[in-house]
Design a protein around this motif. Structure first.
Motif, PDB file in Angstrom:
ATOM      1  N   ASP A 250       0.828  -1.211   0.000  1.00 48.27           N
ATOM      2  CA  ASP A 250       0.000   0.000   0.000  1.00 48.27           C
ATOM      3  C   ASP A 250       0.860   1.259   0.000  1.00 48.27           C
ATOM      4  OD1 ASP A 250      -2.173  -1.617   0.030  1.00 48.27           O
ATOM      5  OD2 ASP A 250      -2.774  -1.203   2.092  1.00 48.27           O
ATOM      6  N   ALA A 251       2.004   1.193   0.660  1.00 49.08           N
ATOM      7  CA  ALA A 251       2.908   2.344   0.684  1.00 49.08           C
ATOM      8  C   ALA A 251       3.536   2.560  -0.687  1.00 49.08           C
ATOM      9  CB  ALA A 251       3.992   2.145   1.735  1.00 49.08           C
ATOM     10  N   PHE A 252       3.905   1.462  -1.352  1.00 43.71           N
ATOM     11  CA  PHE A 252       4.452   1.587  -2.705  1.00 43.71           C
ATOM     12  C   PHE A 252       3.413   2.224  -3.630  1.00 43.71           C
ATOM     13  CE2 PHE A 252       8.285  -1.438  -3.119  1.00 43.71           C
ATOM     14  CZ  PHE A 252       8.707  -1.121  -1.836  1.00 43.71           C
ATOM     15  N   ALA A 253       2.153   1.790  -3.477  1.00 44.28           N
ATOM     16  CA  ALA A 253       1.089   2.357  -4.308  1.00 44.28           C
ATOM     17  C   ALA A 253       0.913   3.841  -4.005  1.00 44.28           C
ATOM     18  CB  ALA A 253      -0.216   1.604  -4.064  1.00 44.28           C
ATOM     19  N   TRP A 254       1.007   4.223  -2.731  1.00 43.70           N
ATOM     20  CA  TRP A 254       0.881   5.626  -2.346  1.00 43.70           C
ATOM     21  C   TRP A 254       1.977   6.469  -2.984  1.00 43.70           C
ATOM     22  CZ3 TRP A 254       4.009   8.897   0.688  1.00 43.70           C
ATOM     23  CH2 TRP A 254       3.402  10.098   1.093  1.00 43.70           C
ATOM     24  N   LEU A 255       3.146   5.858  -3.201  1.00 45.74           N
ATOM     25  CA  LEU A 255       4.255   6.553  -3.851  1.00 45.74           C
ATOM     26  C   LEU A 255       4.112   6.551  -5.368  1.00 45.74           C
ATOM     27  CD1 LEU A 255       7.213   5.219  -1.667  1.00 45.74           C
ATOM     28  CD2 LEU A 255       6.427   7.590  -1.793  1.00 45.74           C
ATOM     29  N   GLY A 256       3.018   5.970  -5.874  1.00 43.52           N
ATOM     30  CA  GLY A 256       2.779   5.957  -7.317  1.00 43.52           C
ATOM     31  C   GLY A 256       3.488   4.844  -8.053  1.00 43.52           C
ATOM     32  N   LEU A 257       3.837   3.768  -7.331  1.00 40.70           N
ATOM     33  CA  LEU A 257       4.587   2.671  -7.932  1.00 40.70           C
ATOM     34  C   LEU A 257       3.676   1.494  -8.243  1.00 40.70           C
ATOM     35  CD1 LEU A 257       7.633   2.772  -5.499  1.00 40.70           C
ATOM     36  CD2 LEU A 257       7.529   3.713  -7.809  1.00 40.70           C
ATOM     37  N   SER A 258       4.045   0.730  -9.238  1.00 42.97           N
ATOM     38  CA  SER A 258       3.291  -0.468  -9.599  1.00 42.97           C
ATOM     39  C   SER A 258       3.661  -1.614  -8.670  1.00 42.97           C
ATOM     40  CB  SER A 258       3.594  -0.855 -11.047  1.00 42.97           C
ATOM     41  OG  SER A 258       4.977  -1.186 -11.189  1.00 42.97           O
ATOM     42  N   GLY A 259       2.894  -2.691  -8.746  1.00 40.90           N
ATOM     43  CA  GLY A 259       3.110  -3.824  -7.857  1.00 40.90           C
ATOM     44  C   GLY A 259       4.431  -4.535  -8.067  1.00 40.90           C
TER      45      GLY A 259
END
Length: 286
Positions: A250-259
């Motif tokens: 979820d933090a990676f997604a918050w940073l705009g990163l893909s899975g």
């Protein structure tokens, strides 16, 4: 085990040491009598204990006085009170014991007698477990510590014990390691390790500088853990880690990163988001 975390912090009037401690405090490992109740949640171990209670277990004393356990899966060595098991084997006068505890006692009798210490019952569910900090990541930490100078690209490794002016509160585990090191040195007739002072200015850096270094691929810009600033996101998303896997997702997604983003992508993205902040490098034990 030890790792290095870069703690990202905003420019403010808060003294740096206080800012670092406040940022890391939600991630202290511990339970009752160690941490505020507000940080704790019940970790239910009832199902693991039920499996052990119903499993066919074999205990055997090894040649060096240890105890071999067969059955019960990976949880057996960690969830059983091996001292209590050895005591029962001594009472029976045997060094080999096969038992299925469910055949001899109820679960509520098995847990207090043979489960690992420190378990208690949840007042509502009745389950067995411990009250722990679910966000707990460190036992103790030191500014710089054994990674002294890493954040500025000038890590120095060598003989001596590094002593930091900024660190977490006293910890029995840390004291035990120091005492053990000194005892081993005495036993081997070695001179005590020299104490090396860790200078604060060697273990802080501007995030903008780290971003430039990361973009150039410099290794020191990529720590094992990155701690996002307090208040930027909820605490459960602030501790970005590489072990035991990359996350939190979820933090990676918050940073705009893909899975499928890699760690270096996450570090660069975090530096870019907080380029007007500063960072402190801490060595932490977990």
């Amino acid at each position: 085990m030890f790792s290095v975390a870069y703690v990202l912090l905003p420019m403010s009037d808060t003294p740096p040491a206080a800012a670092i401690r406040a940022s890391l405090s939600p991630f202290e490992r511990g339970g009752r009598d160690e941490l505020p109740e507000s940080l704790l949640a019940f970790e239910d171990k009832t199902e693991t204990l039920r499996v052990l209670h119903e499993a066919a277990l074999t205990f055997a004393v090894t040649g060096r006085g240890g105890l071999r356990i067969e059955g019960g899966g990976d949880a057996a060595p960690w969830s059983l009170n091996t001292g209590a098991v050895r005591g029962e084997m001594d009472r029976r006068g045997t060094d080999h014991w096969q038992v299925r505890f469910a055949d001899t006692m109820a679960l509520d009798a098995f847990v207090p007698r043979y489960a690992a210490s420190g378990l208690e019952r949840h007042p509502v569910t009745g389950g067995w477990g411990r009250w722990l900090n679910p966000l707990g990541r460190w036992d103790w930490w030191d500014l710089g510590g054994r990674f002294d100078g890493r954040i500025i690209g000038d890590e120095r490794r060598g003989e001596g014990r590094r002593v930091a002016n900024v660190s977490s509160k006293p910890n029995r585990g840390r004291d035990l390691l120091v005492n053990l090191e000194e005892a081993l040195g005495d036993a081997l007739g070695r001179e005590p390790a020299a104490e090396i002072e860790v200078f604060n200015d060697r273990n802080v850096e501007l995030v903008a500088t780290l971003l430039a270094d990361a973009n150039e691929g410099r290794e020191h810009a990529f720590p094992g853990t990155l701690v996002l600033p307090p208040g930027a996101v909820e605490d459960r998303l602030r501790w970005l880690h590489t072990w035991p896997d990359l996350g939190p997702a979820d933090a990676f997604a918050w940073l705009g990163l893909s899975g499928d983003a890699e760690w270096r992508d996450a570090v660069r993205a975090a530096y870019g988001r907080f380029a007007d902040h500063w960072a402190a490098s801490v060595a932490y034990h977990f």
